[in-house]
Motif scaffolding. Structure first.
Motif, PDB file in Angstrom:
ATOM      1  N   GLU A  12      33.128  46.833  47.101  1.00  0.00           N
ATOM      2  CA  GLU A  12      33.165  45.365  47.080  1.00  0.00           C
ATOM      3  C   GLU A  12      34.577  44.831  46.891  1.00  0.00           C
ATOM      4  OE1 GLU A  12      32.833  46.763  42.953  1.00  0.00           O
ATOM      5  OE2 GLU A  12      31.646  47.228  44.729  1.00  0.00           O
ATOM      6  N   GLY A  13      35.519  45.692  46.548  1.00  0.00           N
ATOM      7  CA  GLY A  13      36.907  45.291  46.391  1.00  0.00           C
ATOM      8  C   GLY A  13      37.263  44.972  44.953  1.00  0.00           C
ATOM      9  N   ALA A  14      38.521  44.724  44.738  1.00  0.00           N
ATOM     10  CA  ALA A  14      39.070  44.497  43.401  1.00  0.00           C
ATOM     11  C   ALA A  14      39.624  43.079  43.300  1.00  0.00           C
ATOM     12  CB  ALA A  14      40.189  45.494  43.124  1.00  0.00           C
ATOM     13  N   ARG A  15      39.539  42.509  42.133  1.00  0.00           N
ATOM     14  CA  ARG A  15      40.202  41.232  41.884  1.00  0.00           C
ATOM     15  C   ARG A  15      41.715  41.468  41.912  1.00  0.00           C
ATOM     16  NH1 ARG A  15      37.883  37.091  42.966  1.00  0.00           N
ATOM     17  NH2 ARG A  15      39.203  35.938  41.554  1.00  0.00           N
ATOM     18  N   ALA A  16      42.429  40.562  42.559  1.00  0.00           N
ATOM     19  CA  ALA A  16      43.882  40.699  42.667  1.00  0.00           C
ATOM     20  C   ALA A  16      44.510  39.321  42.785  1.00  0.00           C
ATOM     21  CB  ALA A  16      44.244  41.545  43.884  1.00  0.00           C
ATOM     22  N   ALA A  17      45.789  39.244  42.454  1.00  0.00           N
ATOM     23  CA  ALA A  17      46.545  38.002  42.595  1.00  0.00           C
ATOM     24  C   ALA A  17      47.946  38.325  43.078  1.00  0.00           C
ATOM     25  CB  ALA A  17      46.612  37.266  41.257  1.00  0.00           C
ATOM     26  N   PRO A  50      46.417  45.085  33.288  1.00  0.00           N
ATOM     27  CA  PRO A  50      47.055  44.634  34.524  1.00  0.00           C
ATOM     28  C   PRO A  50      48.203  45.541  34.952  1.00  0.00           C
ATOM     29  CG  PRO A  50      47.684  43.215  32.695  1.00  0.00           C
ATOM     30  CD  PRO A  50      46.683  44.199  32.163  1.00  0.00           C
ATOM     31  N   HIS A  51      48.300  45.727  36.253  1.00  0.00           N
ATOM     32  CA  HIS A  51      49.391  46.458  36.889  1.00  0.00           C
ATOM     33  C   HIS A  51      50.092  45.439  37.781  1.00  0.00           C
ATOM     34  CE1 HIS A  51      51.468  49.794  38.857  1.00  0.00           C
ATOM     35  NE2 HIS A  51      51.101  49.298  40.022  1.00  0.00           N
ATOM     36  N   VAL A  52      51.344  45.105  37.453  1.00  0.00           N
ATOM     37  CA  VAL A  52      52.086  44.070  38.173  1.00  0.00           C
ATOM     38  C   VAL A  52      53.312  44.709  38.804  1.00  0.00           C
ATOM     39  CG1 VAL A  52      53.220  41.821  37.995  1.00  0.00           C
ATOM     40  CG2 VAL A  52      51.330  42.388  36.442  1.00  0.00           C
ATOM     41  N   LEU A  96      52.365  41.406  42.876  1.00  0.00           N
ATOM     42  CA  LEU A  96      50.944  41.695  43.081  1.00  0.00           C
ATOM     43  C   LEU A  96      50.403  42.185  41.757  1.00  0.00           C
ATOM     44  CD1 LEU A  96      48.338  42.356  44.762  1.00  0.00           C
ATOM     45  CD2 LEU A  96      49.368  44.622  45.121  1.00  0.00           C
ATOM     46  N   THR A  97      49.301  41.590  41.315  1.00  0.00           N
ATOM     47  CA  THR A  97      48.634  42.039  40.106  1.00  0.00           C
ATOM     48  C   THR A  97      47.279  42.607  40.474  1.00  0.00           C
ATOM     49  OG1 THR A  97      49.731  40.330  38.801  1.00  0.00           O
ATOM     50  CG2 THR A  97      47.791  41.365  37.823  1.00  0.00           C
ATOM     51  N   THR A  98      47.062  43.871  40.101  1.00  0.00           N
ATOM     52  CA  THR A  98      45.761  44.514  40.227  1.00  0.00           C
ATOM     53  C   THR A  98      45.384  45.012  38.830  1.00  0.00           C
ATOM     54  OG1 THR A  98      46.783  46.649  40.782  1.00  0.00           O
ATOM     55  CG2 THR A  98      46.125  45.240  42.631  1.00  0.00           C
ATOM     56  N   LEU A  99      44.139  45.408  38.690  1.00  0.00           N
ATOM     57  CA  LEU A  99      43.689  45.936  37.406  1.00  0.00           C
ATOM     58  C   LEU A  99      43.511  47.439  37.487  1.00  0.00           C
ATOM     59  CD1 LEU A  99      41.090  43.208  36.428  1.00  0.00           C
ATOM     60  CD2 LEU A  99      43.486  43.409  35.713  1.00  0.00           C
ATOM     61  N   ARG A 100      44.061  48.131  36.505  1.00  0.00           N
ATOM     62  CA  ARG A 100      43.852  49.572  36.398  1.00  0.00           C
ATOM     63  C   ARG A 100      42.398  49.828  36.007  1.00  0.00           C
ATOM     64  NH1 ARG A 100      48.713  48.613  33.439  1.00  0.00           N
ATOM     65  NH2 ARG A 100      50.534  49.412  34.519  1.00  0.00           N
ATOM     66  N   PRO A 101      41.912  51.047  36.208  1.00  0.00           N
ATOM     67  CA  PRO A 101      40.530  51.351  35.812  1.00  0.00           C
ATOM     68  C   PRO A 101      40.220  51.042  34.348  1.00  0.00           C
ATOM     69  CG  PRO A 101      41.326  53.061  37.266  1.00  0.00           C
ATOM     70  CD  PRO A 101      42.515  52.157  36.960  1.00  0.00           C
ATOM     71  N   ASP A 102      41.237  51.058  33.475  1.00  0.00           N
ATOM     72  CA  ASP A 102      40.989  50.730  32.057  1.00  0.00           C
ATOM     73  C   ASP A 102      41.039  49.221  31.797  1.00  0.00           C
ATOM     74  OD1 ASP A 102      43.699  50.047  32.030  1.00  0.00           O
ATOM     75  OD2 ASP A 102      44.266  51.566  30.562  1.00  0.00           O
ATOM     76  N   GLY A 103      41.240  48.417  32.852  1.00  0.00           N
ATOM     77  CA  GLY A 103      41.225  46.966  32.725  1.00  0.00           C
ATOM     78  C   GLY A 103      42.568  46.324  32.457  1.00  0.00           C
TER      79      GLY A 103
END
Length: 137
Positions: free
Chosen positions: A72-77, A33-35, A24-31
């Protein structure tokens, strides 16, 4: 290779039913990636273009990343790989904590991974409304 989310094809859906660990990849508040490794379930019929679900602890970094993006949610993959086969699902993630939603996600996880997770009162679901799919299954 792009996959049509409205008609992903039997082999693509079948690949997501097999037992594979995913990321799962999300973005930290600093932009950045957190995988992280996770178990994922994919429901191609859920919502307009399908839903991917990750069960996790409400205190996890991945949940914090999703919540930090706002309502609105976060972009994730999510992604999985098996030798020459691979599949990625992308979309907008939100955190769900309703007991029936969590129970449904746990049941889906148990079907895919062949084991029911131990009870966890802090369990939530990262639910990803899908907008894009890629892969070669």
């Amino acid at each position: 290779m792009a996959i049509d989310l409205r008609d992903p094809g039997a082999s693509y859906v079948s690949f997501w039913r097999e037992r594979h660990m995913c990321t799962l990849t999300t973005l930290r508040p600093d932009g950045t990636p957190h995988v992280v490794p996770v178990g994922v379930t994919y429901d191609p019929e859920g919502g307009e273009r399908g839903i991917a679900r990750v069960i996790t602890n409400r205190r996890s970094r991945k949940v914090a990343n999703v919540l930090a993006a706002g309502p609105e949610g976060a972009r994730a993959a999510v992604c999985q790989v098996d030798v020459g086969r691979w599949a990625t699902l992308e979309g907008r993630a939100v955190v769900r904590s309703e007991p029936d939603v969590v129970a449904d996600a746990v049941a889906r996880y148990a079907r895919r991974y062949g084991r029911t997770p131990t009870p966890n009162p802090d369990r939530v679901v990262i639910e990803i409304a899908l907008t894009r799919a890629m892969g070669r299954a």
